[in-house]
Write a protein that holds these residues in place. Structure first.
Motif, mmCIF file in Angstrom:
data_model
loop_
_atom_site.group_PDB
_atom_site.id
_atom_site.type_symbol
_atom_site.label_atom_id
_atom_site.label_comp_id
_atom_site.label_asym_id
_atom_site.label_seq_id
_atom_site.Cartn_x
_atom_site.Cartn_y
_atom_site.Cartn_z
ATOM 1 N N ILE A 148 0.984 -1.326 0.113
ATOM 2 C CA ILE A 148 -0.060 -0.002 -0.088
ATOM 3 C C ILE A 148 0.863 1.410 -0.104
ATOM 4 O O ILE A 148 0.824 2.277 -0.740
ATOM 5 C CB ILE A 148 -0.940 -0.029 1.233
ATOM 6 C CG1 ILE A 148 -2.092 -1.049 1.066
ATOM 7 C CG2 ILE A 148 -1.666 1.271 1.311
ATOM 8 C CD1 ILE A 148 -2.943 -1.213 2.198
ATOM 9 N N ASP A 149 1.859 1.005 0.772
ATOM 10 C CA ASP A 149 3.062 2.357 0.595
ATOM 11 C C ASP A 149 3.456 2.467 -0.497
ATOM 12 O O ASP A 149 3.733 3.612 -1.024
ATOM 13 C CB ASP A 149 3.916 2.044 1.886
ATOM 14 C CG ASP A 149 5.025 3.043 1.785
ATOM 15 O OD1 ASP A 149 4.707 4.434 1.977
ATOM 16 O OD2 ASP A 149 6.189 2.853 1.412
ATOM 17 N N PHE A 150 3.835 1.363 -1.279
ATOM 18 C CA PHE A 150 4.172 1.623 -2.549
ATOM 19 C C PHE A 150 3.541 2.527 -3.469
ATOM 20 O O PHE A 150 3.667 3.231 -4.291
ATOM 21 C CB PHE A 150 4.803 0.261 -3.246
ATOM 22 C CG PHE A 150 5.695 -0.621 -2.539
ATOM 23 C CD1 PHE A 150 6.800 0.096 -1.809
ATOM 24 C CD2 PHE A 150 5.802 -2.031 -2.450
ATOM 25 C CE1 PHE A 150 7.851 -0.557 -1.163
ATOM 26 C CE2 PHE A 150 6.820 -2.439 -1.964
ATOM 27 C CZ PHE A 150 7.663 -1.993 -1.066
ATOM 28 N N LYS A 159 7.295 5.409 -6.803
ATOM 29 C CA LYS A 159 6.743 3.837 -6.528
ATOM 30 C C LYS A 159 7.793 3.115 -6.885
ATOM 31 O O LYS A 159 8.098 1.846 -5.991
ATOM 32 C CB LYS A 159 5.593 3.521 -7.560
ATOM 33 C CG LYS A 159 4.332 4.377 -7.267
ATOM 34 C CD LYS A 159 3.104 4.018 -8.128
ATOM 35 C CE LYS A 159 1.909 4.631 -7.689
ATOM 36 N NZ LYS A 159 0.908 4.184 -8.768
ATOM 37 N N LEU A 160 8.660 3.290 -7.982
ATOM 38 C CA LEU A 160 9.789 2.248 -8.159
ATOM 39 C C LEU A 160 10.789 2.219 -7.367
ATOM 40 O O LEU A 160 11.449 1.343 -6.903
ATOM 41 C CB LEU A 160 10.313 2.591 -9.709
ATOM 42 C CG LEU A 160 9.762 2.084 -10.948
ATOM 43 C CD1 LEU A 160 10.227 2.788 -12.270
ATOM 44 C CD2 LEU A 160 9.911 0.545 -11.206
ATOM 45 N N MET A 161 11.093 3.629 -6.958
ATOM 46 C CA MET A 161 12.278 3.608 -6.024
ATOM 47 C C MET A 161 12.081 3.079 -4.561
ATOM 48 O O MET A 161 12.817 2.464 -3.886
ATOM 49 C CB MET A 161 12.677 5.312 -5.878
ATOM 50 C CG MET A 161 13.514 5.554 -7.022
ATOM 51 S SD MET A 161 14.903 4.712 -7.591
ATOM 52 C CE MET A 161 15.987 4.512 -5.855
ATOM 53 N N ALA A 162 10.674 3.304 -4.136
ATOM 54 C CA ALA A 162 10.071 2.739 -2.798
ATOM 55 C C ALA A 162 10.287 1.259 -2.881
ATOM 56 O O ALA A 162 10.606 0.701 -2.190
ATOM 57 C CB ALA A 162 8.842 3.384 -2.757
ATOM 58 N N LEU A 185 5.758 -6.621 -12.955
ATOM 59 C CA LEU A 185 6.436 -5.343 -11.889
ATOM 60 C C LEU A 185 5.026 -4.444 -12.204
ATOM 61 O O LEU A 185 4.906 -3.614 -11.273
ATOM 62 C CB LEU A 185 7.701 -4.983 -12.205
ATOM 63 C CG LEU A 185 8.096 -3.798 -11.397
ATOM 64 C CD1 LEU A 185 8.081 -4.150 -9.730
ATOM 65 C CD2 LEU A 185 9.781 -3.516 -11.759
ATOM 66 N N ALA A 186 5.025 -3.715 -13.441
ATOM 67 C CA ALA A 186 4.027 -2.783 -13.710
ATOM 68 C C ALA A 186 2.662 -3.185 -13.054
ATOM 69 O O ALA A 186 1.951 -2.421 -12.381
ATOM 70 C CB ALA A 186 3.961 -2.767 -15.173
ATOM 71 N N ASP A 187 2.242 -4.514 -13.099
ATOM 72 C CA ASP A 187 0.838 -5.064 -12.610
ATOM 73 C C ASP A 187 1.099 -5.105 -10.954
ATOM 74 O O ASP A 187 -0.005 -4.583 -10.306
ATOM 75 C CB ASP A 187 0.851 -6.363 -12.965
ATOM 76 C CG ASP A 187 0.334 -6.537 -14.385
ATOM 77 O OD1 ASP A 187 -0.061 -5.519 -15.000
ATOM 78 O OD2 ASP A 187 0.509 -7.668 -14.875
ATOM 79 N N TYR A 188 2.167 -5.095 -10.496
ATOM 80 C CA TYR A 188 2.240 -5.276 -9.014
ATOM 81 C C TYR A 188 2.206 -3.682 -8.549
ATOM 82 O O TYR A 188 1.558 -3.637 -7.557
ATOM 83 C CB TYR A 188 3.496 -5.804 -8.486
ATOM 84 C CG TYR A 188 3.887 -5.875 -7.226
ATOM 85 C CD1 TYR A 188 3.376 -6.763 -6.270
ATOM 86 C CD2 TYR A 188 4.801 -4.974 -6.591
ATOM 87 C CE1 TYR A 188 3.478 -6.687 -4.808
ATOM 88 C CE2 TYR A 188 4.757 -4.873 -5.140
ATOM 89 C CZ TYR A 188 4.357 -5.698 -4.403
ATOM 90 O OH TYR A 188 4.430 -5.679 -3.003
ATOM 91 N N LEU A 189 2.815 -2.809 -9.237
ATOM 92 C CA LEU A 189 2.825 -1.447 -8.687
ATOM 93 C C LEU A 189 1.655 -0.744 -9.204
ATOM 94 O O LEU A 189 1.430 0.470 -8.937
ATOM 95 C CB LEU A 189 4.188 -0.695 -9.132
ATOM 96 C CG LEU A 189 5.449 -1.246 -8.408
ATOM 97 C CD1 LEU A 189 6.553 -0.618 -9.189
ATOM 98 C CD2 LEU A 189 5.399 -1.222 -6.913
#
Length: 228
Positions: A148-150, A159-162, A185-189
Motif C-alpha cells: 500500500i505504501d508503494f 513507486k519504483l524507488m520505494a 512489476l508494472a501490474d504489481y505497482l
C-alpha cells in the motif's frame, strides 16, 4: 515423499513440527499434490475457498482483475511458501483472488477447514499449526501494508524507488533480484508498463540504478543511506 518433507520443513506453517509427525499430519489435513503447467489457473476468483496451497516446485502469482480485465499482482509464492491461508482464517465462501502458475509448478493442497479446526483425533501438532498460521497471517498483513505504501506514492518514479529500496533492504545488499518481469512489476505497482520502462531507463541513465532483466543495483547516494 522424502523430497516433499524436505520442502515442507522450509515452510513456516510447519515450523516446530517434526518429520515424524508430518506423514500423519498430511493425512489429517487431506493433503494432495497437484501439478500445473505454466499459465494454468490454480485457484479461480469466485470459486469455493476449499484449499490452502504450499508451493513444492515452481512459482504462483496471486492476482486480482477488475471488470475491464486489468490485472494487479498482489503477491508471488515460490517453493516452501504458503498461499490462500487468509481465506482459511476468514472462512470465506468464495475466493476474492485468482492464483495462476507463473512457471511449471507442483502444489500441495491442504483442506482449509482442517487447518483451523482441531480434528477428532486431537493431533498433538494442531495447536502448533494454528500458532504458525497466525504468525504467517500477521507477517503477510505487514507485507500488504508495505505494498500500500508503494502504490500510494504519487509518481511512477517514486513507486519504483520505494519498491526497489525495500527489496534492497530485504536482501541486505544494494545488489539484488526481484521476482517479477517488467509486465509483472508494472501490474504489481499499478502503473503502465511503457511509463515504468521509460522511468527505469531514466534512472539508469542518471546513474541512480543499474539493472539487467530482474537483477538490480542501487547506486544512488540517497538509496545507499536508506539501506543503513
Amino acid at each position: 515423499m522424502e523430497e516433499i518433507f524436505e520442502i515442507l520443513s522450509q515452510c513456516p506453517l510447519f515450523s516446530g513440527i517434526s518429520r515424524e509427525d508430518l506423514s500423519g499430519m498430511l493425512q489429517c489435513l487431506g493433503a494432495r499434490s497437484v501439478s500445473y503447467e505454466k499459465g494454468r489457473t490454480v485457484f479461480l476468483e469466485g470459486d469455493p475457498a476449499l484449499w490452502v496451497g504450499v508451493v513444492l516446485t515452481g512459482e504462483v502469482q496471486i492476482l486480482r482483475e477488475d471488470l475491464d480485465g486489468n490485472r494487479s499482482i498482489l503477491a508471488a509464492a515460490g517453493p516452501g511458501q504458503l498461499f490462500g491461508e487468509v481465506f482459511a482464517c476468514a472462512q470465506l465462501n468464495r475466493l476474492p483472488v485468482t492464483v495462476i502458475a507463473s512457471a511449471d509448478s507442483r502444489i500441495l493442497q491442504l483442506a482449509c477447514r482442517r487447518i483451523i479446526e482441531t480434528c477428532s483425533q486431537s493431533c498433538i501438532f494442531h495447536s502448533q499449526l494454528i500458532h504458525n498460521l497466525l504468525k504467517i497471517v500477521a507477517r503477510k498483513n505487514l507485507m500488504l501494508n508495505q505494498k500500500i505504501d508503494f502504490i500510494s506514492r504519487r509518481t511512477t518514479r517514486e513507486k519504483l524507488m520505494a519498491y526497489l529500496t525495500a527489496q534492497a533492504k530485504a536482501a541486505d545488499s544494494r545488489i539484488f533480484s526481484i521476482p517479477y518481469n517488467r509486465q509483472e512489476l508494472a501490474d504489481y505497482l499499478g502503473v503502465e508498463r511503457s511509463a515504468m520502462s521509460a522511468e527505469l531507463g531514466k534512472l539508469k541513465k542518471e546513474g541512480t540504478i543499474d539493472f539487467h532483466r530482474n537483477h538490480f543495483t542501487l547506486k544512488d547516494k540517497t538509496a545507499k543511506e536508506d539501506l543503513k
